[in-house]
Design an enzyme around this catalytic site. Structure first.
Site, short mmCIF file in Angstrom:
data_model
loop_
_atom_site.label_atom_id
_atom_site.label_comp_id
_atom_site.label_asym_id
_atom_site.label_seq_id
_atom_site.Cartn_x
_atom_site.Cartn_y
_atom_site.Cartn_z
N ASP A 297 9.85 38.38 -12.14
CA ASP A 297 9.40 37.57 -11.01
C ASP A 297 8.45 38.38 -10.11
OD1 ASP A 297 9.71 35.06 -9.40
OD2 ASP A 297 10.34 36.54 -7.91
N VAL A 402 -3.27 10.68 -11.04
CA VAL A 402 -3.24 9.23 -11.28
C VAL A 402 -2.55 8.99 -12.62
CG1 VAL A 402 -5.38 8.91 -9.96
CG2 VAL A 402 -5.50 9.03 -12.45
N GLU A 404 -1.27 8.42 -16.40
CA GLU A 404 -1.56 9.25 -17.57
C GLU A 404 -2.35 8.45 -18.61
OE1 GLU A 404 -1.16 12.34 -17.64
OE2 GLU A 404 -0.67 13.10 -19.62
N HIS A 452 -0.43 21.80 -13.35
CA HIS A 452 0.67 20.97 -13.82
C HIS A 452 1.96 21.27 -13.05
CE1 HIS A 452 3.56 19.73 -17.26
NE2 HIS A 452 3.25 18.69 -16.53
N ASN A 502 5.89 22.02 -22.02
CA ASN A 502 6.15 20.84 -22.84
C ASN A 502 5.96 21.13 -24.32
OD1 ASN A 502 7.00 19.14 -20.83
ND2 ASN A 502 4.94 18.36 -20.38
N TYR A 661 11.88 28.45 -14.46
CA TYR A 661 11.40 27.73 -13.27
C TYR A 661 10.95 26.30 -13.57
CZ TYR A 661 11.37 32.26 -10.86
OH TYR A 661 11.73 33.45 -10.31
N1 NAD Z 1 6.43 11.91 -13.47
C1 NAD Z 1 6.55 13.12 -14.01
O1 NAD Z 1 7.65 13.58 -14.33
C2 NAD Z 1 5.33 13.96 -14.21
C3 NAD Z 1 5.45 15.34 -14.32
C4 NAD Z 1 4.31 16.14 -14.45
C5 NAD Z 1 3.08 15.53 -14.51
N2 NAD Z 1 2.98 14.18 -14.43
C6 NAD Z 1 1.64 13.58 -14.48
O2 NAD Z 1 1.24 13.25 -13.16
C7 NAD Z 1 0.38 12.11 -13.19
C8 NAD Z 1 0.95 11.02 -12.29
O3 NAD Z 1 2.23 10.69 -12.73
P1 NAD Z 1 3.25 9.88 -11.82
O4 NAD Z 1 4.55 9.98 -12.51
O5 NAD Z 1 3.13 10.32 -10.43
O6 NAD Z 1 2.70 8.41 -11.96
P2 NAD Z 1 2.91 7.14 -11.00
O7 NAD Z 1 2.72 5.98 -11.85
O8 NAD Z 1 4.16 7.29 -10.21
O9 NAD Z 1 1.72 7.25 -9.96
C9 NAD Z 1 0.39 7.08 -10.30
C10 NAD Z 1 -0.33 6.62 -9.05
O10 NAD Z 1 -1.72 6.68 -9.30
C11 NAD Z 1 -2.31 5.56 -8.66
N3 NAD Z 1 -3.62 5.32 -9.26
C12 NAD Z 1 -3.92 4.70 -10.40
N4 NAD Z 1 -5.27 4.70 -10.58
C13 NAD Z 1 -5.80 5.36 -9.53
C14 NAD Z 1 -7.11 5.68 -9.12
N5 NAD Z 1 -8.15 5.29 -9.85
N6 NAD Z 1 -7.28 6.37 -7.98
C15 NAD Z 1 -6.23 6.72 -7.23
N7 NAD Z 1 -4.96 6.42 -7.56
C16 NAD Z 1 -4.76 5.76 -8.69
C17 NAD Z 1 -1.31 4.43 -8.86
O11 NAD Z 1 -1.52 3.40 -7.92
C18 NAD Z 1 0.00 5.19 -8.63
O12 NAD Z 1 0.39 5.16 -7.27
C19 NAD Z 1 0.27 11.72 -14.64
O13 NAD Z 1 -0.86 12.32 -15.18
C20 NAD Z 1 1.53 12.31 -15.26
O14 NAD Z 1 1.40 12.59 -16.62
C21 NAD Z 1 4.08 13.39 -14.27
#
Ligand code: NAD
Length: 715
Positions: A297, A402, A404, A452, A502, A661
């Site tokens: 760490d 936004v 995925e 990430h 992942n 972590y």
């Molecule tokens: N949920 C998880 O566990 C996790 C973990 C790590 C990474 N991620 C990644 O983080 C990203 C978001 O995931 P999430 O779980 O928060 O999704 P989510 O669906 O909760 O949120 C996505 C948000 O993006 C908004 N959005 C869509 N198009 C948009 C645009 N053009 N401009 C601005 N906002 C827009 C939507 O309205 C929504 O509020 C993804 O790429 C996902 O892979 C997710």
């Protein structure tokens, strides 16, 4: 000058007071390395030879007091046996005993951090005055050992057994007000007044107005408990500590054992019991693993700091795109740590949701007395929600979070690039899409990389910073700098499907799917893996990650690494997905979830699930615990080795910490590479041969075979 060395000095002050001042040359902190321990012996010899001294003042010449023992010197101990380790604590115990028995009173001014041995020397002094800016604690159990310089003997005699055990079992840092309340220090003073207050206390003792002799008698005599009191007290404490620490962490219970065993003993005998306890713990794999994690760490922190120094400017303001689960979490964490952030979404509901999440987390802090309502207001005000790109040209970094979807992300990234400053950095929080591929939509791909985070953002320490083919050093450096500001642990990795965490997590899920296919009960697998140390078993973890998310990501991984991640069967996880059982997020997956009184989802079992998956699983079979562990862990460990070999991650230390972590890999095992070193590659090879029929995910790499042949280890 009475004595001078590279680590400390003793001078004679007015009024025949001697001052012992710790100030380790060439270091930013004081620590008890071997040289300092030896210098302290020499300083005590010099003090003995000096006539007419009436009192001793102990101080530090640095902003910290003493941070503890030099942990880097510990690693050589671990290979040794109990009898070789015991003398390690002996020399300094003699020092502290001499200090505690000087023919005149002593008082210490605790100006800053006094941890471990740093606090133990204070406990050996007669009077302790602590600065409001200081913190004290005995964190040894966090390293799998116990305080070995009298901490288990003196602290319970000063503050009482219950309180002392809590200090040592949790290893918590204590603020001045808490230390005063517990009776661990005698007075608290502001930093400017500290020296004067300590000197005044010492003078009172010299003048006979404060009785230091009776304090010594109490500190070095038996604990004031009769047999019945002791039995009841230690019985209750052990049950509580055992439950909190869990069976994988033996040090906290050992602390209680040592205190109990030594409760009626003289100082010398009690210190012997402590030394024995220390040595027994120091020979365990757990101690080696936890010390390894501590050192890794520090290494990781230094690397992150070095990256930060490479950034052309600090991150003072940020923006996040998407106010969903992740975007909302990122906005909260950034604002909490003092970086104002714009939060953009395309839907007002998104913004409302993001803000209400931040609100909830902050309100919890206020309710626990960890934050004032005013401060909460300020933090909320530093999140600027919007539907457009208002003043996006002012921010230093933008994190895209936004949905995925590569098409949406390409469009959003290109649009954003058009409204931010030329030198602003864009980072994507994608979990599965190639950073190099996302960069294709950009005119300035060098200003782009991955950032990430893990869910929930506020709770998970890891951030993977992903370097795409065109990402510049500046993009990586500024992104790491932002992670540092957010209080996160950044690990820089190269772009590949799944990045680091992942990429190795999905082979583990692959192992799970095969076990279930072959008739293992998913609940039994969870139990075995939880007992092995994981905070949750794979079925439960899949539910928490989200089965829809998991199935999607598994598809990406299968495409990226078809030889070992493309299953040739339909899995129980896919069945869950087809039945719209997405896990915790919609209340049903492998398990079902009902909110408790506080709204927290609690896991329950629905036996119907076994019928739902019956078509894709074989006859129910019993598996040996060891086989379940091997079938689960091998694909993960081998994939991690591939990542190291391919340079996806630079060092074994970073890889191990990323899993601790990022997904809660059990710290007492020290990480996956540490685990492989502990059990031996020969053992890994044996298991790999046994399960070779399960496919390439179980096959050691050429390099692993070579390491085995050469007797090499990862650490
Ligand atoms: N949920 C998880 O566990 C996790 C973990 C790590 C990474 N991620 C990644 O983080 C990203 C978001 O995931 P999430 O779980 O928060 O999704 P989510 O669906 O909760 O949120 C996505 C948000 O993006 C908004 N959005 C869509 N198009 C948009 C645009 N053009 N401009 C601005 N906002 C827009 C939507 O309205 C929504 O509020 C993804 O790429 C996902 O892979 C997710």
């Amino acid at each position: 000058m009475i004595y001078q060395s590279d680590s400390l000095s003793v001078t004679r002050l007015d009024g025949d007071i001697a001052e012992l001042n710790f100030d380790l040359k060439g270091e930013s902190v004081n620590k008890f390395n071997q040289a300092t321990v030896n210098d302290l012996t020499a300083a005590l010899d010099a003090l003995d030879a000096e006539s007419g001294i009436k009192g001793l003042l102990v101080t530090s010449g640095k902003p910290v007091f003493i941070v503890g023992a030099d942990i880097t010197e510990f690693t050589s101990l671990f290979g040794a046996g109990v009898e070789e380790i015991k003398p390690f604590t002996g020399t300094n115990n003699k020092n502290f005993n001499r200090l505690a028995a000087l023919p005149y009173p002593s008082a210490v001014a605790i100006n800053g951090y006094a941890m471990g041995g740093g606090l133990e020397i204070c406990l050996a002094c007669d009077f302790r005055v602590m600065s409001t800016a200081a913190k004290v604690g005995l964190p040894e159990t966090k390293l799998g050992i116990l305080p070995g310089w009298g901490g288990t003997v003196r602290l319970p005699r000063i503050i009482g057994v219950d309180e002392a055990v809590m200090w040592m079992a949790t290893g918590a840092e204590k603020k001045a007000e808490d230390a005063l309340k517990a009776g661990a220090v005698d007075a608290v003073a502001g930093p400017e007044a500290l020296r004067d207050v300590t000197l005044a206390t010492l003078q009172q003792a010299i003048d006979g107005k404060l009785d230091y002799e009776s304090r010594r008698a109490r500190k070095h005599g038996p604990l004031p408990l009769n047999d019945t009191e002791a039995m009841m007290s230690f019985f209750t404490i052990k049950a509580m500590v055992g439950q909190q620490a869990g069976k994988n962490y033996p040090a906290p219970i050992k602390v209680v054992d040592v205190i109990e065993q030594a409760r009626g003993m003289s100082l010398e005998d009690a210190l012997d019991v402590e030394a024995q306890g220390f040595a027994e713990l120091a020979t365990t794999d757990v101690a080696a693993a936890l010390v390894g994690i501590f050192l890794s760490d520090q290494f990781l922190g230094k690397k992150a700091k070095d990256w930060e120094k490479k950034a052309s400017k600090p991150v003072q303001s940020a923006a996040v795109l998407g106010a969903g689960i992740m975007g909302g979490g990122i906005a909260y964490q950034s604002a909490l740590k003092g970086v104002p952030i714009k939060m953009k979404d395309i839907a007002q509901e998104g913004l409302d949701l993001g803000l209400s999440e931040a609100n909830k987390l902050l309100a919890k802090r206020v309710a626990r007395g960890r934050m004032t309502p005013d401060k909460m207001g300020d933090i909320l005000n530093s999140i600027d929600p919007m539907l457009g790109y208002d003043r996006f040209d002012e921010v230093d970094i933008v994190v895209e979070a936004v949905v995925e979807n590569p098409k949406v992300k390409h469009a959003v990234l290109a649009e954003t690039e058009g409204v931010i400053a030329e030198d602003a950095i864009l980072a994507s929080n994608t979990s599965t899409i190639s950073i190099t591929y996302l960069a294709e939509a950009l005119k300035r791909p060098e200003n782009f990389c991955g950032m990430h985070f893990f869910n929930p953002v506020h709770a998970m320490p890891l951030v993977e910073v992903i370097r795409g083919e065109k990402s510049s050093d500046e993009a990586v450096a500024r992104t790491v700098a932002y992670a540092n500001r957010m209080g996160k642990k950044a690990v820089v990795v190269k772009d590949c499907p799944g990045f680091l965490v992942n990429r190795v997590l999905f082979p583990y899920f692959g192992g799970f799917n095969m076990l279930v296919r072959d008739g293992a009960d998913f609940q039994a697998i969870d139990k075995v893996m939880e007992r092995w140390g994981w905070p949750m078993g794979p079925a439960y973890l899949m539910d928490v990650v989200g089965i829809d998310t998991g199935v999607h990501a598994a598809g990406v991984m299968a495409e990226g690494f078809p030889d070992r991640m493309q299953p040739d069967f339909k899995s129980a996880t896919e069945v869950m997905f087809e039945l719209d059982r997405y896990g915790q997020k919609n209340g049903k997956g492998f398990y079902e979830y009902v909110p408790d009184k506080r709204g927290k989802p609690t896991k329950t079992v629905n036996e119907e699930v076994y019928n739902m998956i019956a078509d894709v699983v074989g006859d129910r079979a019993e598996f040996e615990r060891e086989d379940i562990i091997a079938r689960m862990m091998l694909p993960m460990a081998i994939e991690l080795a591939r990542c190291l070999e391919e340079g996806i991650v630079e060092t074994a230390a970073e890889a191990d910490l990323a899993l601790v972590y990022g997904v809660g890999f059990p710290p007492f095992r020290g990480g996956i590479f540490r685990w492989m070193d502990t059990v031996g590659l020969a053992h890994i090879k044996e298991a790999s041969d046994k399960f070779a029929h399960l496919g390439k995910a179980y096959e050691l790499t050429d390099r692993m075979n070579e390491m085995l042949a050469n007797g090499e280890t990862y650490y």
